[in-house]
Design a protein around this motif. Structure first.
Motif, short mmCIF file in Angstrom:
data_model
loop_
_atom_site.label_atom_id
_atom_site.label_comp_id
_atom_site.label_asym_id
_atom_site.label_seq_id
_atom_site.Cartn_x
_atom_site.Cartn_y
_atom_site.Cartn_z
N GLU A 23 0.86 -1.17 0.00
CA GLU A 23 0.00 0.00 0.00
C GLU A 23 0.91 1.24 0.00
O GLU A 23 1.92 1.27 0.72
CB GLU A 23 -0.88 0.01 1.25
CG GLU A 23 -1.98 1.05 1.23
CD GLU A 23 -2.90 0.95 2.45
OE1 GLU A 23 -3.78 1.82 2.57
OE2 GLU A 23 -2.70 0.05 3.28
N SER A 48 2.91 0.76 3.44
CA SER A 48 2.90 -0.42 4.32
C SER A 48 4.22 -1.19 4.21
O SER A 48 4.50 -2.06 5.05
CB SER A 48 1.73 -1.34 3.95
OG SER A 48 1.87 -1.77 2.60
N PHE A 85 4.25 3.11 7.46
CA PHE A 85 3.19 3.46 8.41
C PHE A 85 3.67 3.13 9.82
O PHE A 85 4.17 2.02 10.08
CB PHE A 85 1.92 2.64 8.15
CG PHE A 85 1.26 2.91 6.82
CD1 PHE A 85 1.26 4.17 6.25
CD2 PHE A 85 0.61 1.88 6.15
CE1 PHE A 85 0.64 4.41 5.03
CE2 PHE A 85 -0.02 2.10 4.93
CZ PHE A 85 0.00 3.37 4.37
N THR A 87 3.37 4.11 14.36
CA THR A 87 2.84 4.82 15.52
C THR A 87 4.00 5.01 16.48
O THR A 87 5.00 4.29 16.40
CB THR A 87 1.69 4.05 16.19
OG1 THR A 87 1.12 4.86 17.23
CG2 THR A 87 2.16 2.74 16.79
N TYR A 102 5.88 -0.16 13.79
CA TYR A 102 5.12 -0.09 12.56
C TYR A 102 3.65 -0.34 12.87
O TYR A 102 3.30 -1.17 13.72
CB TYR A 102 5.66 -1.09 11.55
CG TYR A 102 7.12 -0.84 11.22
CD1 TYR A 102 7.57 0.45 10.97
CD2 TYR A 102 8.04 -1.88 11.21
CE1 TYR A 102 8.90 0.71 10.69
CE2 TYR A 102 9.38 -1.63 10.94
CZ TYR A 102 9.81 -0.34 10.68
OH TYR A 102 11.12 -0.09 10.42
N GLY A 103 2.79 0.42 12.18
CA GLY A 103 1.37 0.34 12.51
C GLY A 103 0.50 0.37 11.27
O GLY A 103 0.94 0.10 10.15
N THR A 104 -0.74 0.74 11.50
CA THR A 104 -1.72 0.80 10.42
C THR A 104 -1.70 2.18 9.78
O THR A 104 -1.11 3.13 10.31
CB THR A 104 -3.13 0.52 10.96
OG1 THR A 104 -3.50 1.61 11.84
CG2 THR A 104 -3.18 -0.80 11.73
N HIS A 105 -2.39 2.26 8.68
CA HIS A 105 -2.49 3.55 7.99
C HIS A 105 -3.15 4.59 8.89
O HIS A 105 -2.69 5.74 8.99
CB HIS A 105 -3.29 3.36 6.70
CG HIS A 105 -3.14 4.49 5.73
ND1 HIS A 105 -3.66 4.45 4.46
CD2 HIS A 105 -2.56 5.72 5.85
CE1 HIS A 105 -3.38 5.59 3.83
NE2 HIS A 105 -2.73 6.38 4.66
N GLU A 106 -4.22 4.20 9.59
CA GLU A 106 -4.91 5.15 10.47
C GLU A 106 -4.01 5.58 11.62
O GLU A 106 -3.99 6.76 11.99
CB GLU A 106 -6.19 4.53 11.02
CG GLU A 106 -6.96 5.49 11.91
CD GLU A 106 -8.29 4.91 12.39
OE1 GLU A 106 -8.95 5.59 13.21
OE2 GLU A 106 -8.66 3.81 11.94
N GLU A 107 -3.25 4.66 12.20
CA GLU A 107 -2.33 5.02 13.28
C GLU A 107 -1.28 6.01 12.79
O GLU A 107 -0.88 6.93 13.51
CB GLU A 107 -1.66 3.77 13.83
CG GLU A 107 -2.58 2.89 14.68
CD GLU A 107 -1.91 1.61 15.11
OE1 GLU A 107 -2.12 1.18 16.27
OE2 GLU A 107 -1.17 1.02 14.28
N ASP A 108 -0.86 5.83 11.55
CA ASP A 108 0.12 6.75 10.97
C ASP A 108 -0.45 8.17 10.89
O ASP A 108 0.26 9.14 11.14
CB ASP A 108 0.53 6.26 9.58
CG ASP A 108 1.71 7.03 9.03
OD1 ASP A 108 2.84 6.81 9.51
OD2 ASP A 108 1.52 7.86 8.11
N TRP A 131 -8.61 10.43 8.15
CA TRP A 131 -9.13 9.93 9.43
C TRP A 131 -9.27 11.03 10.47
O TRP A 131 -9.73 10.78 11.58
CB TRP A 131 -8.19 8.86 9.99
CG TRP A 131 -8.35 7.51 9.37
CD1 TRP A 131 -9.31 6.58 9.64
CD2 TRP A 131 -7.52 6.92 8.37
NE1 TRP A 131 -9.14 5.45 8.88
CE2 TRP A 131 -8.03 5.64 8.09
CE3 TRP A 131 -6.39 7.36 7.69
CZ2 TRP A 131 -7.45 4.78 7.16
CZ3 TRP A 131 -5.81 6.51 6.76
CH2 TRP A 131 -6.34 5.24 6.50
#
Length: 455
Positions: A23, A48, A85, A87, A102-108, A131
């Motif tokens: 991603e 990602s 990505f 957090t 490393y995290g999710t797109h939303e956490e980023d 978001w």
């Protein structure tokens, strides 16, 4: 909008990441600027893909800060930052997180500073991923911290200055809770590294709406922390016949309304040009005076430049602008040689531009500026800086002794040359012989009544 080189390079890298199954989105300031119809100078990618996966696709990529998951990928058009990505853990030093995972797109998105910088763009479809309600804030021209504003400013104290820059340059208003947090956390800007403060100030002063940026720094309580010498200008009265615009601070802000495309040095010279007025203020019975404020200001400017870690070259240019900004007052009454030296000084175009803006921000009389412009056109480079008619070797060959007196004689001969009294090399050599013959018991310096250059 034509794609910038950075946009073109980033799009090619993004397509490569997606083709490999990852991603990938354009992120941050580039998305904000694109949505505002501006051309992004730099384009960053959020993905990602892990750093090792990015470097597998781009072996020339350079990992910057291994714990942050950022790879700089060189391209013919521009170097592109590709960040995984992530957090972040707590910030312990007001600058960097203690840990990153490393995290999710939303956490980023939710780890970022302001909602307008928490947007992601698919450059191929135009889809915007949001978001944090950043798009609505952008449409309403509002700066709002993501999540808890206190936490955002506790994490990275430089965000206090970045907030001012975004508001001034993008024409935003500050959301009330964010404004309150900035004012409460303003003292923490003192912990930011001097180089980071300097660079952020340079972006404000050389960008759009620097006058508003200066006003915001004052109003939010930041100016008194980073530049107390400039804060001291607030409320310092000036003689109304010369400064109908108001106090020294108002004059300094207004100057930036007229300054055109300044270099960093010119911008700081403009900001500090009257920094010597508060400590030299004298309310005399007849009028307000600021005796020797340019000299005092130059000393203060040198201290500020050292504090902000300017290079020696930049410091010297800034200090010269402050020290000499009153020199134009005498330009029409200078001797020809003095005026030529004044007009040919290094960086004179910056001195000229500062003087123009200084006048327009006060009494609005441009007599001295116009005279200088006419003289520059009349004289031309060949008359301002003509080759010397005589060299030191010439004087040594005719019997002058090496030493300071020889240097003074050279300066004297150059002065006569600039005054138009020595039309040729032969005339200059003849004058030097006569000077030596006047007193063969010593080497010669300038004749009686001439004391070398006075500029």
């Amino acid at each position: 909008m034509e794609p910038t080189p950075s946009w073109t390079a980033a799009l090619r890298i993004l397509r490569g990441l997606r083709a490999a199954g990852h991603e990938a989105w354009f992120a941050g300031g580039a998305v904000r600027d694109h949505l505002l119809g501006l051309s992004p100078a730099d384009v960053d990618i959020a993905t990602s893909a892990r750093p090792e996966e990015v470097t597998a696709l781009h072996p020339t990529g350079r990992l910057v800060g291994a714990s942050f998951g950022v790879v700089v990928v060189p391209a013919p058009e521009a170097a592109i930052e590709v960040a995984t990505f992530r957090t972040e853990g707590p910030y312990l030093d007001g600058r960097r997180p203690a840990s990153v995972r490393y995290g999710t797109h939303e956490e980023d998105a939710r780890r970022r500073d302001f909602t307008i910088n928490g947007l992601y763009l698919d450059p191929e479809t135009g889809e915007v991923r949001d978001w944090v309600d950043g798009r609505r804030d952008l449409e309403q021209r509002r700066l709002r911290a993501i999540g808890d504003p206190d936490r955002r400013f506790e994490e990275d104290h430089l965000r206090l200055l970045r907030a001012v820059r975004f508001v001034a340059q993008l024409g935003l208003t500050i959301e009330p809770a964010t404004r309150t947090a900035i004012m409460q956390h303003a003292p923490r800007v003192a912990t930011v590294a001097a180089e980071r403060v300097r660079d952020e100030l340079a972006r404000m002063l050389c960008g759009a709406n620097p006058s508003l940026a200066i006003d915001l720094l004052h109003g939010l309580g930041l100016l008194r922390v980073i530049l107390p010498e400039v804060e001291a200008m607030v409320g310092v009265e000036q003689p109304p016949e010369y400064h109908p615009e108001g106090d020294v601070f108002t004059h300094t802000k207004d100057l930036f309304l007229h300054l055109q495309a300044p270099s960093v040095e010119l911008a700081f010279g403009a900001l500090l040009h009257d920094v010597g007025k508060p400590p030299t203020f004298v309310a005399a019975p007849d009028r307000i005076r600021f005796p020797r404020h340019a000299k005092v200001g130059a000393d203060i400017a040198a201290e500020i430049c050292a504090r902000l870690r300017f290079s020696n070259e930049s410091r010297d240019r800034i200090v010269a602008l402050v020290a000499d900004h009153m020199g134009f007052a005498d330009i029409e009454h200078m001797r020809e040689s003095t005026r030529k030296r004044f007009l040919r000084r290094e960086g004179f175009s910056e001195h000229l531009e500062l003087h123009r803006a200084d006048c327009l921000a006060s009494h609005r009389r441009l007599d001295h500026w116009e005279f200088a412009v006419r003289e520059l056109a009349r004289l031309g480079p060949e008359n301002l800086s003509p080759p010397r008619l005589v060299t030191g070797d010439d004087l040594l060959a005719m019997g002058w002794a090496a030493g300071p007196e020889l240097g003074r004689e050279l300066a004297y001969l150059e002065e006569l040359q600039l005054e138009g009294e020595l039309p040729s090399r032969d005339a200059a050599l003849d004058r030097a012989r006569r000077d030596l013959a006047d007193d063969p018991g010593r080497t010669k310096g300038p004749r009686c009544g001439h004391h070398g250059p006075s500029a």
